[in-house]
Design an enzyme around this catalytic site. Structure first.
Site, mmCIF file in Angstrom:
data_model
loop_
_atom_site.group_PDB
_atom_site.id
_atom_site.type_symbol
_atom_site.label_atom_id
_atom_site.label_comp_id
_atom_site.label_asym_id
_atom_site.label_seq_id
_atom_site.Cartn_x
_atom_site.Cartn_y
_atom_site.Cartn_z
ATOM 1 N N VAL A 135 0.807 -1.227 0.000
ATOM 2 C CA VAL A 135 0.000 0.000 0.000
ATOM 3 C C VAL A 135 0.846 1.285 0.000
ATOM 4 C CG1 VAL A 135 -0.235 0.284 2.513
ATOM 5 C CG2 VAL A 135 -2.142 0.931 0.998
ATOM 6 N N TYR A 136 2.156 1.183 0.269
ATOM 7 C CA TYR A 136 3.010 2.386 0.303
ATOM 8 C C TYR A 136 3.259 2.889 -1.114
ATOM 9 C CZ TYR A 136 4.332 0.840 5.074
ATOM 10 O OH TYR A 136 4.328 0.425 6.386
ATOM 11 N N SER A 137 3.001 4.118 -1.482
ATOM 12 C CA SER A 137 2.374 5.143 -0.668
ATOM 13 C C SER A 137 1.117 5.628 -1.390
ATOM 14 C CB SER A 137 3.362 6.287 -0.454
ATOM 15 O OG SER A 137 3.977 6.602 -1.706
#
Length: 317
Positions: free
Chosen positions: A52-54
């Site tokens: 999920v980054y970023s």
């Protein structure tokens, strides 16, 4: 600087984990490469990221950090020298956290592609998904381990009850067991972890790789009043620490840092490294100067008296 065993795995890491949440968010690929080169060049070997980054940054969709790490690994041809941890289960745009078997298998393939590798050293449950049975999540990891795509598994952000249940089910059903736990933990944020989670980690010999080790920069001493909050993109997240207890913690860090002729950040990290439950605190840097204060922490000649003083001054009760 000695390597430490990561939980019950055979992974050996130096006692600082580099947090990849800044890659593709507050620093671009070029700066990310410089910092990774310097971090590994200082003798460290452990990098943590998540699919999920970023995603939260404007124009991003998630996966940016893994892509940068993958490009760096390819450029340096050093995959065998580095231990890579990533996570699964965050909302990647579907509107929910997902730990279903089907989702995990697909997400792992996507992470492997972005990281340009054929295996992940430590694959972690990022957030709990109460709608998916724990067995199903662990079965997904079992398949990935049997396929050689994942070496070990860990968890982050689970409640005490869910962590205990996961450990019990993996034992009873002979499924893969979490070897690490990633909690929100630092000199200020102590209560939630120390009240009950720490005991579970010690009981099951889980390697703790805690995040927000410097409380979004508060424990560096950079933010001391409301005026300081505009100093960086993370400033707004620090306002909650500017209370009487926060000021007391900063005063304690100032005192010990002056005694040891080092930075407050180095002292705050050294306190974590010396906690009996912690293996390798996760910390990020966006400049080489910041990185220097991080890499000095494992070798800081801090005394037990100074550690006890910090523990006492940062007590929440």
């Amino acid at each position: 600087m000695q390597k430490r065993q990561l939980g019950k795995s055979d992974l050996q890491v130096y006692p600082i984990t580099f947090g990849g949440n800044v890659f593709g968010w507050t620093i671009d690929e070029k700066t990310s490469f410089e910092i990774l080169d310097a971090f590994i060049g200082s003798g460290f070997n452990f990098i943590d990221t998540a699919d999920v980054y970023s995603r939260w940054a404007e124009g991003n969709q998630g996966g940016e950090s893994e892509i940068i790490i993958g490009n760096w690994l390819k450029k340096n041809n050093n995959r065998d020298k580095v231990i890579i941890a990533t996570k699964v289960g965050s909302d990647m745009g579907s509107g929910k956290k997902d730990l279903s078997k089907k989702y995990i298998i697909k997400a792992a393939e996507n992470s492997l592609k972005r990281l340009q590798t054929d295996y992940i050293d430590l694959y972690q449950t990022h957030w709990d998904d109460p709608t998916t049975p724990i067995e199903e999540t662990l079965e997904a990891y079992d398949q990935l381990i049997k396929e050689g795509k994942v070496r070990f598994i860990g968890a982050s952000n689970l409640s005490t009850e869910r962590l205990q249940a996961s450990m019990r089910i993996s034992f009873e059903q002979k499924l893969p067991t979490y070897v690490t736990f990633q909690p929100h933990y630092n000199l200020y944020e102590r209560e939630v972890f120390e009240e009950s989670l720490e005991e579970v980690c010690l009981e099951h010999q889980l390697g703790v790789i805690n995040y927000y080790s410097l409380a979004s920069g508060f424990l560096t001493g950079k933010y001391r009043s409301e005026v300081d909050l505009s100093k960086s993109q993370r400033g707004s997240g620090v306002a909650k620490y500017l209370d009487a207890r926060g000021q007391k913690i900063l005063a304690a860090l100032d005192k010990v840092a002056a005694e040891l002729n080092t930075s407050q950040a180095t002292v705050a990290l050294a306190w974590l490294i010396h906690r009996p439950s912690v293996t390798a605190p996760i910390v990020s840097a966006t400049s080489l100067k910041q990185l220097e204060s991080i890499t000095k922490a494992p070798d800081l000649a801090i005394t037990q008296e100074q550690l006890d003083f910090l523990t006492q001054e940062s007590a929440w009760h």
